[in-house]
Structures are given as structure tokens and as C-alpha cells.
Enzyme design. Sequence first.
Site, PDB file in Angstrom:
ATOM      1  N   PHE A   1      39.361  40.883  55.607  1.00 25.14           N
ATOM      2  CA  PHE A   1      39.872  41.936  54.728  1.00 25.14           C
ATOM      3  C   PHE A   1      38.679  42.677  54.145  1.00 25.14           C
ATOM      4  CE2 PHE A   1      41.247  43.297  50.463  1.00 25.14           C
ATOM      5  CZ  PHE A   1      42.468  43.912  50.727  1.00 25.14           C
TER       6      PHE A   1
ATOM      7  N   GLU B   1      38.379  38.616  44.390  1.00 25.28           N
ATOM      8  CA  GLU B   1      39.780  39.045  44.271  1.00 25.28           C
ATOM      9  C   GLU B   1      40.168  39.367  42.830  1.00 25.28           C
ATOM     10  OE1 GLU B   1      42.845  37.506  46.727  1.00 25.28           O
ATOM     11  OE2 GLU B   1      41.419  36.662  48.174  1.00 25.28           O
TER      12      GLU B   1
END
Length: 416
Positions: free
Chosen positions: A158, A397
Site C-alpha cells: 500500500f 497508519e
Amino acid sequence: MYRSTGRLARSCLRSLRATPPVRAFSSTRLAASQLTSLDTFTEEEEMLRDAVRRFAVDVVAPKVRDMDENEAMAPEIIKGLFDQGLMGVETSADLGGAESSFTAAVIVIEELAKVDPSVSVLCDVHNTLVNTIFRKYSSPEQQKKFLPQLSESKLGSFCLSESSSGSDAFALQTRAEKKADHWLLNGSKMWITNSYEAEIFLVFATVDPSKGYKGITCFIVEKDMGVKIAKKEQKLGIRASSTCTLAFDDVKVPLENVIGGEGTGYKLAIEILNEGRIGIAGQMIGLAQGAFDKAVPYTFQRKQFGRPVGEFQGMQFQQAEAAVQIEAARLLTYNAARRKEEGKSFTKEAAMAKYYSSVIAQKVSGAAIEWAGGVGFTRESGIEKYWRDSKIGAIYEGTSNIQLQTIAKFIQKEYS
């Protein structure tokens, strides 16, 4: 044991398909007999937990120290995760996956983290970010092409962060220019997990800077299209998990490799990171429990002043407090996971779980070193690694400050 564990893990995942949460309310009264505690799991979920735990102990644990020292993930560990059916937890069976639940994915992440948080985050990012984007936002044609590969053999990555876009994740500089029969991708990405071993990349780039975040688009980029590893980072913790800077120099991407349509990348990333934060919370509670499990037995073996140090009240109180904190973090995490499964709002709960779990992981793993004294400070014990690995929980994150900001916005909305 390895093969039988794999069969059991796959069997457990299959039996978890379409298993609804066992919490129901009558239209007129509370159906108390059907309510369960927050830490109640189905028989299939408990079987899955046991199977993943055995895989982690039997297959991963013997390689943890070497992988940490060499700062590299053993290829056989990645292959083992695929063989176990743990790399397509929520992916439908007809596309090669286990067709299981989000909670099942969190269970897998937690159990792996008890033994090695590096292996855990590899599995986490692949499942909760990469696979989920394909499942929720890609076209049927894209799903048929890529999800079987991601379930069976190819690692995903990602790619959002850049040197100028960390917490401000959408200040992107990577550009995608539309040509007659392809997109031309130029730019770089930093701090990208799984990037050294990955073969399929989800790359966020802007197609029109004048549109701001509305120009951000998600592209499917395969490694052989020209993805270059510019630098592999040397890190404090989760060393076996690769973190690299990627370079994209005139990379040609097929026109059909856009996910969700042009300009939808911002919405897509925001939604998916909320889910991903629950995965990181799962990693952090597994890490805290792993450190606890390694250090506490030693305190009942090590004697000072004629008795095990674990029998002294000062030590007992510290361990009791740590146990409470781990349990509280676990309840926050699985509550957020269940809310997500039930279709309820979970952004605030995900932020709370991610924030608190990362705080507790760092606190418990640090205390575990002290409980074991000099032994805990050595790399041979394996305890100090948990503390090194815990630091990243407050960063990736969404930093702890970003989680607190998210929670505060909900408070303000409710009370202002």
C-alpha cells in the site's frame, strides 16, 4: 505439524464464512440470553486462533532472531502464510480466499504478533489494506485478475506516504499523466511496508494538482512495470518487515488499472485506513501479550532474597496492572472489529483502539524488560525486541496525535 496446522487453519477459516455475530435484540425487550461478552468468540474463531498460534510457535518462532538480525523476512515464512490460507482471509472462496470475517483477520494478526510483530504487519497490510481495497472498490475484472494472485502467491503493498506527506497524507507530489493508451507515473513513495518483497502495489498519485485531494487516484502497479527500490530503511524495530523508498520513473500503467475511478483515491484511502487501524491495534495487543508471556514466567524462576522475584508485591502489582491494560486494549480492539462487521460506525472506536493499544504495547514491553532484569536487556532473551517493535505503533497508519485528534472531533461534535 506444519502441514496439519495449515489444513486446520484453512478449515477454521472456511467454517467462519457468513457466521453472524451472536448479539441480538428483540424489538420489544432485551434478549439477554443471546447477549455475549465482548471477549466471546465462536468455536470456529477459537479453532482458528489455536491453529495460527501453532503455526507462529512452530514455524515462525525459530526464525525470529535471525530475521531480526539480518533485517530480512525469510521467503519460507511468506510462503507459509500463503500455504496456511492466511493471506486472503476475507477474500471470497471463488477468488482463492478463505471468505472469512474481519474479526478472523484481527485474530490472525494478533496471534502472529505474539511471536513476531514483523510477520504480523506483513500479513496485516496485505489483508486489511491491499486485499480490502480490491474487494471493496475494484471492478469485477480487476478482482478476478488480482485477488487470486494475492490470495495464493503474490504479496501486496500500500503506497501512500511521501517525503512531504506523512500525517498530511494527501499532500502528494507523485503524478500520473494520462496518455492515449496508458498512464505515465512519476514520483516516489517513502516508508512503504512490504515493498521489498511485494509484486503488486497500490499507488496513490494525483492526476490533476489543481483539484487538490479530489485529483488523487489509486493505481494498480505491478513490479515488472518498472517499480524501483530506491532505498531499504534500517529501522529500530520490526526489522524483518521491509520498509522502502520506491521510485517511479516514467512507469507505464494500463488505463484499466485505476481503482474506483479518477479522483476517488482520497475517499478510498480514508475509509480503508480506518479499518487498517484496527489491524494495527491487533498487532499491538499481540505484541504486548507476547512480551508479557515471555517475561512473567522468568520472574517466578529468578530468585532473590530466597524467593522468586515474581512473589514480591511490587512486581505483582506491576504485572497485575499490565494484565488489566492488555485486556482493556483487547476489548477496545475487538469491539471496533465487531462494530465494523455489524455495519455500525467505527471510526472513533478504531482510533481509540489503535491509540490505546500502541500506548500499552510500549508500556508493557518496556516493563517486561525490567521484570527480567539484565536478561531482558539482552537480544538473546527476545524480550527487548518487543519494545523495539512497539515504537512503530505510535507512528504508522496514523500517529497517536492523529488518533487523539480524531477522537476529539467526535467529542466536540457530541458536546458542542
